[in-house]
Structures are given as C-alpha cells and as structure tokens.
Design an enzyme around this catalytic site. Structure first.
Site, PDB file in Angstrom:
ATOM      1  N   HIS A 164      26.131 -78.043  20.138  1.00 52.49           N
ATOM      2  CA  HIS A 164      26.030 -78.535  21.428  1.00 52.49           C
ATOM      3  C   HIS A 164      24.680 -78.637  21.844  1.00 52.49           C
ATOM      4  CE1 HIS A 164      27.214 -79.393  25.491  1.00 52.49           C
ATOM      5  NE2 HIS A 164      28.494 -79.572  25.200  1.00 52.49           N
TER       6      HIS A 164
ATOM      7  N   ASP B 239      35.845 -79.002  21.560  1.00 53.34           N
ATOM      8  CA  ASP B 239      36.734 -79.982  20.756  1.00 53.34           C
ATOM      9  C   ASP B 239      37.237 -79.418  19.508  1.00 53.34           C
ATOM     10  OD1 ASP B 239      36.552 -82.413  22.279  1.00 53.34           O
ATOM     11  OD2 ASP B 239      34.232 -82.440  21.381  1.00 53.34           O
TER      12      ASP B 239
END
Ligand code: CMC
Length: 427
Positions: free
Chosen positions: A304, A361
């Site tokens: 991320h 996710d």
C-alpha cells in the site's frame, strides 16, 4: 508565531509556512513557490504531495491507524452500520435517532431509477464489465434528474440519490449481464439487505436473507467507505474542482477505481488465488514469482502506498472471513491459500524490507465469494462502499470558499522548438 521552512535556491533564501494538521502531520505550504522562485516541485505519483486540507479521514500508515471523522475503524466496524457510517462521513458527525431515520427514509425514497434508464442497460453487450456499466449509468442518472445538475440543489438529496441508486444500478447491471429480469428494490429492506434482494431474488421467489450474510456485506461496504486521497477520491476531487456535478464526479471516480492497482485488486486477488489453486502450488512458487520483477506478477492484495504496517481493514475482514465461513458451514480452499501466502510473505525478507502487508483487498473477495457475488462484481462492491467518501470529498470542494480548479504543472521533457516540415521534405 507559525513556523516557517527556509529554502536556499540560487543563493537566495525563501521562507515557506509550515502547516501542521490536527494529528501533528507536518507539511510545507509551497503554494507561492513558483511566484517567488520560478521553480515548481516534481513528485511523480504524488507520494509527497498533500493536495488539500481535509477533515474527513485520518490515516497513520506507519502505525496502521484509520479513523473516519476521528472514530477508529475498529469501533465503527464493531458498532456501526454502513448507512450510519455514511452519514458520519458525509455530515461530519454521528446522526441522532431522528437524523438517521430521516436519512434512511431519504435513501429509500430515492432508491428507484427513472424507468427510462432501463433502456440504457439494453445498449451494453452482455460481456460488458459491470464497472463500465456502473460508471456510464451513474453519469446517466445525473441526466435523468436535471435538477441535481445544479450544484446549489439541496445537497442531502443529491447525496442520498447517488448513495441509494448506485446499488440499484449495480444490481440491475448484474441481472442484465445474466439475462435475468430486473428486481426492483423493496422499501421494507435496509440498505444492504435491499441490495442483496435486488441481486438474488427472483420474480417468483424472494432471496432468503441471512443476517450474517447481510452483516458481512454491510461490513465490507463500511470498511471501504473512505480512505482519504487515494487515486479514485483524488479523481473525484479533480473533476469536482472544475465544478462538474456530483454524478459526473462520482462516475469518474468509478473509472479510476477500476484498475487492478486500486479497487480492481479485489478481483485480481481472487483470480490469483484461483490460479494458484488450479496449479497445485502451495503458494511458495507464486511468492517467488511476485519477487521477480521480470515475471510481471505481484502479490495482489499486498502493499500500500500509505500503510507500511498491517492495513487495519484487512485484519477486520480476515476475522470476518473465518466467522462467516463457520456460520455458513463452508470451507474455502482459497482462504487456506491466502493465509499461506500471507504467512510466507510476512516471513520473507523481500516483503519485510519493503513493508508489504495485506491490504483491504486481500481477504474481501473470500467473503464476497461465500455470499455468491460474482467475481466481475467485486470492484463494484468497492465502488458502492466508497460512495460516502467520494460524496464527502465532493462536498469539501464544493463548500470551500477559496476552492480553485485542480491543475498540476509538469516538467516538459519533449523537443524544443521545431518547425513544421512539408511532406516532401520528411524522411
Ligand atoms: N508484490 C510484489 N512486490 C511489490 C508489491 C506486491 N504486491 N507491492 C509493492 N511491491 C514492491 C515494488 O516492486 C517495489 O519494489 P522495489 O523497491 O524493489 O522497486 C516496492 O515494493 C515499492 O512498491 P511501489 O510499487 O513503488 O509502491 P506504490 O506505493 O507505488 O504502490 C501498490 C502501491 C498498492 C500499487 C502496490 O503495492 C501494488 O501494486 N500492490 C498490489 C495491488 C494491490 O493490492 N492494490 C490494492 C491497494 S489497497 C486498496 C486500494 O487503495 O485500492
């Protein structure tokens, strides 16, 4: 006196104000840099660029903290619902009992699409990706409600229409892709139950709503509800900054979200897990491939831009996966593969050194699979969930007295002055 930063350039010293956020985040206000110095900043990918002041969502990526309007995501996940959280994000405070009642009725009142919109669904080929349909239909919804195109319209109504209709559009596009009759929303159902009803009921038989399934999907929506200046939210703000309407801005957000490096990662994770399952790999071969820059593979659902720690949303979703599968008395081999991948990656120096952890996710697809949501709709679920964040960010732009159009600069690296040559002189 507020602090300043000094910058020495071409033997001159310039001062720029230091702006400190409410969580002690420090930034340099360089808005006068070019006029004072002739220089601009260069920050490809915007890793160091604060594009706005915002009071919606706080993230501390190093510590793995996420808060909506100051409230930790863990508390909201445990105690709130998607609709209440949407209110919090859009209006900046938790609603009292009358406010939530009014907001819920407004959502119900606005859940139906204009009947003519059904013809638009006919125009898409059956294999059209639901994200393409969603983006087009959100924009189309704006045309069917001309009064919402006026940015001075009552904002509450606009927001409720968008928030409510996004789920109707999503369910209609799913039914259309399978050639199934459209199921209209039922006012007696709450937000997420109504969505599941529109997805899975038949004209002759209502879908049996299991509270655990409804809660799991509601949680997925809530966990996606905002995430400060990510790619799609920045897109929404960019479009909104030109004073485009809310529906147009949100439609652009859907397009930005679609890519596999952003919201499309939830679909990509499931495809990755399915491939690993089919190949008989225990996950270790894939991890090796993900580390090899020439393989074209990444461990999807990992890493991320902001989190250099475990994404708090991933932790909540992982727990919910176990709970939901237990309630449904189901075993999913893909969950075992995901857990093995996580274990392998978190003990591998490649992932440790780069601080790559599971993101939102990584596990969400396992829940959606258990609920029966098809793979092509995963990113649509993300879009439904993210709608409150887009609406709140649109509102921030719209309400700001000194809001300017977003217009970054560039450092030009192309040819210097070149003149037009006639055909006969070209080689
Ligand atoms: N698998 C393997 N290597 C990775 C991964 C990954 N998933 N993510 C980052 N890296 C490596 C990358 O190759 C680079 O290595 P090096 O320093 O040797 O060049 C380093 O880690 C830094 O990565 P980056 O691409 O510069 O980081 P970024 O901040 O530009 O990208 C990201 C962030 C999320 C796009 C990236 O981590 C990624 O592609 N992850 C997989 C896709 C994904 O799961 N996306 C969903 C993000 S969370 C939900 C959302 O916001 O949409």
């Amino acid at each position: 006196m507020s602090k300043v930063a000094k910058l020495e350039l071409d033997s001159k010293v310039y001062e720029f104000p230091i702006v400190v956020g409410s969580e002690d985040e420090h930034s340099l206000d360089i808005s006068t840099l070019r006029s004072k110095t002739g220089y601009i900043t260069l920050d490809e990918g915007y890793g160091n660029t604060g594009s706005c002041l915002s009071n919606i969502t706080f993230i501390d990526g190093e510590k793995g903290i996420l808060r909506y309007r100051g409230i930790p995501i863990e508390e909201l996940a445990e105690k709130s619902t998607f609709v209440e959280t949407a209110y919090l994000i859009i209006y900046g405070k938790l609603p009292n009992s009358q406010e939530i009642k009014d907001f819920s009725s407004l959502l119900t009142k606005n859940e139906m699409l204009h009947e003519d919109m059904k013809f638009h669904f006919e125009g898409f080929p059956t294999h059209a990706h639901p994200m393409a349909i969603l983006s087009s239909m959100i924009n189309a919804a704006g045309c069917f409600l001309p009064e919402v195109l006026n940015p001075d319209e009552v904002f509450l109504t606009q927001a409720a229409r968008l928030l409510s209709q996004v789920r109707t559009i999503a369910a209609f596009s799913y039914r259309k892709s399978l050639g199934l009759p459209i199921i209209y929303p039922k006012p007696i159902y709450k937000y997420t139950a109504n969505f599941l009803h529109m997805m899975f009921s038949e004209p002759y038989e209502d879908y049996e709503l299991q509270p655990e399934v409804v809660n799991a999907l509601d949680l997925i929506f809530l966990l996606h509800a905002d995430h400060e200046q990510n790619c799609s939210t920045s897109t929404v703000r960019m479009v909104a900054s030109s004073q485009a309407n809310l529906f147009a801005s949100a439609a652009a957000g859907v397009c930005a979200l679609w890519g596999p490096l952003h919201g499309g990662a939830n679909q990509a994770v499931l495809e990755m897990l399915e491939d690993i399952h089919k190949s008989g790999d225990n996950g270790s071969r894939f991890i090796e491939a993900a580390k090899d820059k020439t393989s074209g593979k990444r461990l999807m659902g990992f890493g991320h831009r902001i989190y250099k720690n475990y994404d708090p949303r991933a932790r909540i979703i992982k727990k919910k996966c176990d709970e939901l599968l237990a309630v449904l008395k189901r075993k999913d081999p893909l969950l075992d593969i995901a857990k093995r991948l996580e274990e392998g990656a978190l003990s591998d120096p490649y992932f440790i050194d780069r601080k790559l952890y599971p993101n939102v996710d990584f596990y969400s697809g396992i829940i959606m699979r258990a609920i029966g949501i098809p793979l092509s709709m995963y990113t649509v679920m993300f879009a439904i969930g993210r709608m409150p964040g887009w609406i709140a960010n649109f509102k921030e732009i719209h309400d700001a007295k000194d809001s300017r159009i977003y217009r970054p600069r560039q450092v030009y690296t192309g040819r210097t002055l070149t003149h037009y040559t006639p055909f006969r002189e070209r080689v």
